[in-house]
Design a protein around this motif. Sequence first.
Motif, PDB file in Angstrom:
ATOM      1  N   LEU A 162       0.805  -1.217   0.000  1.00  0.00           N
ATOM      2  CA  LEU A 162       0.000   0.000   0.000  1.00  0.00           C
ATOM      3  C   LEU A 162       0.844   1.276   0.000  1.00  0.00           C
ATOM      4  O   LEU A 162       0.284   2.379  -0.063  1.00  0.00           O
ATOM      5  CB  LEU A 162      -0.923   0.008   1.237  1.00  0.00           C
ATOM      6  CG  LEU A 162      -2.040  -1.035   1.235  1.00  0.00           C
ATOM      7  CD1 LEU A 162      -2.659  -1.154   2.624  1.00  0.00           C
ATOM      8  CD2 LEU A 162      -3.118  -0.686   0.216  1.00  0.00           C
ATOM      9  N   ALA A 163       2.147   1.143   0.071  1.00  0.00           N
ATOM     10  CA  ALA A 163       3.018   2.316   0.123  1.00  0.00           C
ATOM     11  C   ALA A 163       2.962   3.090  -1.187  1.00  0.00           C
ATOM     12  O   ALA A 163       2.568   2.566  -2.244  1.00  0.00           O
ATOM     13  CB  ALA A 163       4.448   1.900   0.439  1.00  0.00           C
ATOM     14  N   GLN A 164       3.370   4.336  -1.121  1.00  0.00           N
ATOM     15  CA  GLN A 164       3.353   5.219  -2.292  1.00  0.00           C
ATOM     16  C   GLN A 164       4.136   4.616  -3.457  1.00  0.00           C
ATOM     17  O   GLN A 164       5.274   4.194  -3.320  1.00  0.00           O
ATOM     18  CB  GLN A 164       3.936   6.584  -1.931  1.00  0.00           C
ATOM     19  CG  GLN A 164       3.915   7.588  -3.070  1.00  0.00           C
ATOM     20  CD  GLN A 164       4.449   8.947  -2.640  1.00  0.00           C
ATOM     21  OE1 GLN A 164       4.759   9.155  -1.481  1.00  0.00           O
ATOM     22  NE2 GLN A 164       4.553   9.861  -3.573  1.00  0.00           N
ATOM     23  N   GLY A 165       3.490   4.543  -4.617  1.00  0.00           N
ATOM     24  CA  GLY A 165       4.132   4.035  -5.811  1.00  0.00           C
ATOM     25  C   GLY A 165       4.166   2.520  -5.920  1.00  0.00           C
ATOM     26  O   GLY A 165       4.669   1.987  -6.914  1.00  0.00           O
ATOM     27  N   CYS A 166       3.625   1.817  -4.929  1.00  0.00           N
ATOM     28  CA  CYS A 166       3.666   0.358  -4.944  1.00  0.00           C
ATOM     29  C   CYS A 166       2.380  -0.219  -5.534  1.00  0.00           C
ATOM     30  O   CYS A 166       1.471   0.500  -5.926  1.00  0.00           O
ATOM     31  CB  CYS A 166       3.941  -0.174  -3.536  1.00  0.00           C
ATOM     32  SG  CYS A 166       5.603   0.264  -2.964  1.00  0.00           S
ATOM     33  N   VAL A 167       2.288  -1.538  -5.560  1.00  0.00           N
ATOM     34  CA  VAL A 167       1.265  -2.201  -6.355  1.00  0.00           C
ATOM     35  C   VAL A 167      -0.164  -1.840  -5.941  1.00  0.00           C
ATOM     36  O   VAL A 167      -1.059  -1.757  -6.790  1.00  0.00           O
ATOM     37  CB  VAL A 167       1.489  -3.737  -6.315  1.00  0.00           C
ATOM     38  CG1 VAL A 167       1.355  -4.280  -4.898  1.00  0.00           C
ATOM     39  CG2 VAL A 167       0.526  -4.444  -7.260  1.00  0.00           C
ATOM     40  N   LEU A 168      -0.410  -1.604  -4.670  1.00  0.00           N
ATOM     41  CA  LEU A 168      -1.754  -1.272  -4.194  1.00  0.00           C
ATOM     42  C   LEU A 168      -1.847   0.167  -3.692  1.00  0.00           C
ATOM     43  O   LEU A 168      -2.670   0.465  -2.823  1.00  0.00           O
ATOM     44  CB  LEU A 168      -2.177  -2.239  -3.077  1.00  0.00           C
ATOM     45  CG  LEU A 168      -2.210  -3.725  -3.421  1.00  0.00           C
ATOM     46  CD1 LEU A 168      -2.725  -4.539  -2.246  1.00  0.00           C
ATOM     47  CD2 LEU A 168      -3.062  -3.997  -4.666  1.00  0.00           C
ATOM     48  N   ASP A 169      -1.048   1.045  -4.241  1.00  0.00           N
ATOM     49  CA  ASP A 169      -1.063   2.457  -3.840  1.00  0.00           C
ATOM     50  C   ASP A 169      -2.507   2.972  -3.816  1.00  0.00           C
ATOM     51  O   ASP A 169      -3.188   2.981  -4.846  1.00  0.00           O
ATOM     52  CB  ASP A 169      -0.241   3.273  -4.839  1.00  0.00           C
ATOM     53  CG  ASP A 169      -0.071   4.733  -4.415  1.00  0.00           C
ATOM     54  OD1 ASP A 169      -0.895   5.241  -3.637  1.00  0.00           O
ATOM     55  OD2 ASP A 169       0.891   5.373  -4.890  1.00  0.00           O
ATOM     56  N   PRO A 170      -3.012   3.414  -2.656  1.00  0.00           N
ATOM     57  CA  PRO A 170      -4.416   3.851  -2.556  1.00  0.00           C
ATOM     58  C   PRO A 170      -4.751   5.055  -3.420  1.00  0.00           C
ATOM     59  O   PRO A 170      -5.930   5.289  -3.716  1.00  0.00           O
ATOM     60  CB  PRO A 170      -4.570   4.204  -1.063  1.00  0.00           C
ATOM     61  CG  PRO A 170      -3.473   3.480  -0.371  1.00  0.00           C
ATOM     62  CD  PRO A 170      -2.341   3.440  -1.349  1.00  0.00           C
ATOM     63  N   LEU A 171      -3.757   5.825  -3.829  1.00  0.00           N
ATOM     64  CA  LEU A 171      -4.029   7.020  -4.626  1.00  0.00           C
ATOM     65  C   LEU A 171      -4.030   6.743  -6.128  1.00  0.00           C
ATOM     66  O   LEU A 171      -4.247   7.658  -6.927  1.00  0.00           O
ATOM     67  CB  LEU A 171      -3.007   8.118  -4.309  1.00  0.00           C
ATOM     68  CG  LEU A 171      -2.976   8.605  -2.862  1.00  0.00           C
ATOM     69  CD1 LEU A 171      -2.120   9.861  -2.754  1.00  0.00           C
ATOM     70  CD2 LEU A 171      -4.383   8.876  -2.336  1.00  0.00           C
ATOM     71  N   GLU A 172      -3.817   5.474  -6.513  1.00  0.00           N
ATOM     72  CA  GLU A 172      -3.872   5.101  -7.920  1.00  0.00           C
ATOM     73  C   GLU A 172      -5.196   4.412  -8.206  1.00  0.00           C
ATOM     74  O   GLU A 172      -5.596   3.475  -7.514  1.00  0.00           O
ATOM     75  CB  GLU A 172      -2.707   4.191  -8.285  1.00  0.00           C
ATOM     76  CG  GLU A 172      -1.357   4.904  -8.259  1.00  0.00           C
ATOM     77  CD  GLU A 172      -0.254   4.046  -8.840  1.00  0.00           C
ATOM     78  OE1 GLU A 172      -0.562   2.965  -9.391  1.00  0.00           O
ATOM     79  OE2 GLU A 172       0.916   4.450  -8.745  1.00  0.00           O
ATOM     80  N   ALA A 173      -5.869   4.863  -9.253  1.00  0.00           N
ATOM     81  CA  ALA A 173      -7.235   4.419  -9.526  1.00  0.00           C
ATOM     82  C   ALA A 173      -7.347   2.918  -9.784  1.00  0.00           C
ATOM     83  O   ALA A 173      -8.366   2.313  -9.499  1.00  0.00           O
ATOM     84  CB  ALA A 173      -7.802   5.201 -10.705  1.00  0.00           C
ATOM     85  N   GLY A 174      -6.315   2.273 -10.334  1.00  0.00           N
ATOM     86  CA  GLY A 174      -6.436   0.866 -10.696  1.00  0.00           C
ATOM     87  C   GLY A 174      -6.020  -0.122  -9.628  1.00  0.00           C
ATOM     88  O   GLY A 174      -5.952  -1.332  -9.900  1.00  0.00           O
ATOM     89  N   SER A 175      -5.735   0.335  -8.430  1.00  0.00           N
ATOM     90  CA  SER A 175      -5.160  -0.553  -7.413  1.00  0.00           C
ATOM     91  C   SER A 175      -6.077  -1.713  -7.044  1.00  0.00           C
ATOM     92  O   SER A 175      -5.607  -2.831  -6.802  1.00  0.00           O
ATOM     93  CB  SER A 175      -4.815   0.249  -6.158  1.00  0.00           C
ATOM     94  OG  SER A 175      -3.773   1.167  -6.415  1.00  0.00           O
ATOM     95  N   ALA A 176      -7.381  -1.487  -6.988  1.00  0.00           N
ATOM     96  CA  ALA A 176      -8.314  -2.541  -6.569  1.00  0.00           C
ATOM     97  C   ALA A 176      -8.222  -3.756  -7.484  1.00  0.00           C
ATOM     98  O   ALA A 176      -8.355  -4.900  -7.032  1.00  0.00           O
ATOM     99  CB  ALA A 176      -9.742  -2.004  -6.539  1.00  0.00           C
ATOM    100  N   GLY A 177      -7.987  -3.523  -8.768  1.00  0.00           N
ATOM    101  CA  GLY A 177      -7.922  -4.624  -9.718  1.00  0.00           C
ATOM    102  C   GLY A 177      -6.643  -5.434  -9.644  1.00  0.00           C
ATOM    103  O   GLY A 177      -6.524  -6.462 -10.318  1.00  0.00           O
ATOM    104  N   ARG A 178      -5.688  -4.992  -8.834  1.00  0.00           N
ATOM    105  CA  ARG A 178      -4.404  -5.699  -8.735  1.00  0.00           C
ATOM    106  C   ARG A 178      -4.277  -6.543  -7.466  1.00  0.00           C
ATOM    107  O   ARG A 178      -3.235  -7.151  -7.233  1.00  0.00           O
ATOM    108  CB  ARG A 178      -3.261  -4.685  -8.798  1.00  0.00           C
ATOM    109  CG  ARG A 178      -3.154  -3.977 -10.147  1.00  0.00           C
ATOM    110  CD  ARG A 178      -1.839  -3.239 -10.281  1.00  0.00           C
ATOM    111  NE  ARG A 178      -1.801  -2.039  -9.470  1.00  0.00           N
ATOM    112  CZ  ARG A 178      -2.161  -0.829  -9.899  1.00  0.00           C
ATOM    113  NH1 ARG A 178      -2.614  -0.691 -11.133  1.00  0.00           N
ATOM    114  NH2 ARG A 178      -2.081   0.234  -9.116  1.00  0.00           N
ATOM    115  N   ILE A 179      -5.314  -6.569  -6.648  1.00  0.00           N
ATOM    116  CA  ILE A 179      -5.229  -7.291  -5.370  1.00  0.00           C
ATOM    117  C   ILE A 179      -4.965  -8.775  -5.587  1.00  0.00           C
ATOM    118  O   ILE A 179      -4.070  -9.362  -4.961  1.00  0.00           O
ATOM    119  CB  ILE A 179      -6.512  -7.085  -4.542  1.00  0.00           C
ATOM    120  CG1 ILE A 179      -6.639  -5.625  -4.113  1.00  0.00           C
ATOM    121  CG2 ILE A 179      -6.513  -8.003  -3.320  1.00  0.00           C
ATOM    122  CD1 ILE A 179      -7.942  -5.309  -3.406  1.00  0.00           C
TER     123      ILE A 179
END
Length: 259
Positions: A162-179
């Motif tokens: 969840l850290a900035q710039g990482c795979v599940l970054d909360p501020l990136e719109a597509g993160s949910a689809g990468r879980i």
Amino acid sequence: MMLETLPLFHRLQGQPVIILGQGEAAEAKRRLVERAGAVVFDDMQAGIDRCARLAFIAYEDRGAAEADALRLRGAGLLVNVVDQPDLCDFTTPSILDRSPVLIAVGTGGVSAGLAKQLRLRLEALLPESLGALARGLGDARSALRARFPDMKERRRALDAALAQGCVLDPLEAGSAGRIEGWLAGADAPQGGVVEIILRSDDPDDLTLREARLLGSADGIVHDAHVPPAILARARADAVRIVGDAVPDEAGLWLRLRGV
């Protein structure tokens, strides 16, 4: 550092809430609690009889508000008196809704305008997809526990993702689809001991890495020179030890040295 107020989230679905008074201020509180699913009572005694836990008072007459607040407190309720912070047991924050993520910005009743402007700034930063990320992580809870049975490892893995710039970054719109893809190949970051030598007593002087480590460490060993303002940046449930020796325990530990 002492908190002036403790933020709490109340579940009000189907619960009675008392709202006393007329006009826009009372209507605003009514809309707020009804949005949370509460059942509003405008009769004090009827609400008390239904075991209400919260009450709002919107009177122009301070004396009347103070008297009814006293009666309500005597019945065991927490009371909010509109525009009278000194009479309040709690205040209502400005709310940013990314359900199930809720961000509440409060000023302890000092300035509702400031809270609103801060909330508007955050609105622009946080994508609508943040709620989908939260729901996805909730749905993946069982799989996450199966992959990382140890709570500390599980927490470190999530912190890293969840850290900035990482795979599940909360501020990136597509993160949910990468879980799902992340979970299939995720490894827990290694623990160990990291030493941080402070350059000042000001927490704003922490680097981004140092702030991230403080927010994710399982335990902190620090000397007496480390100020409370720095320690306040650590996780609330992180172990804190005054001294120098780090316990022989798994997890991520910080050794903090003051100025």
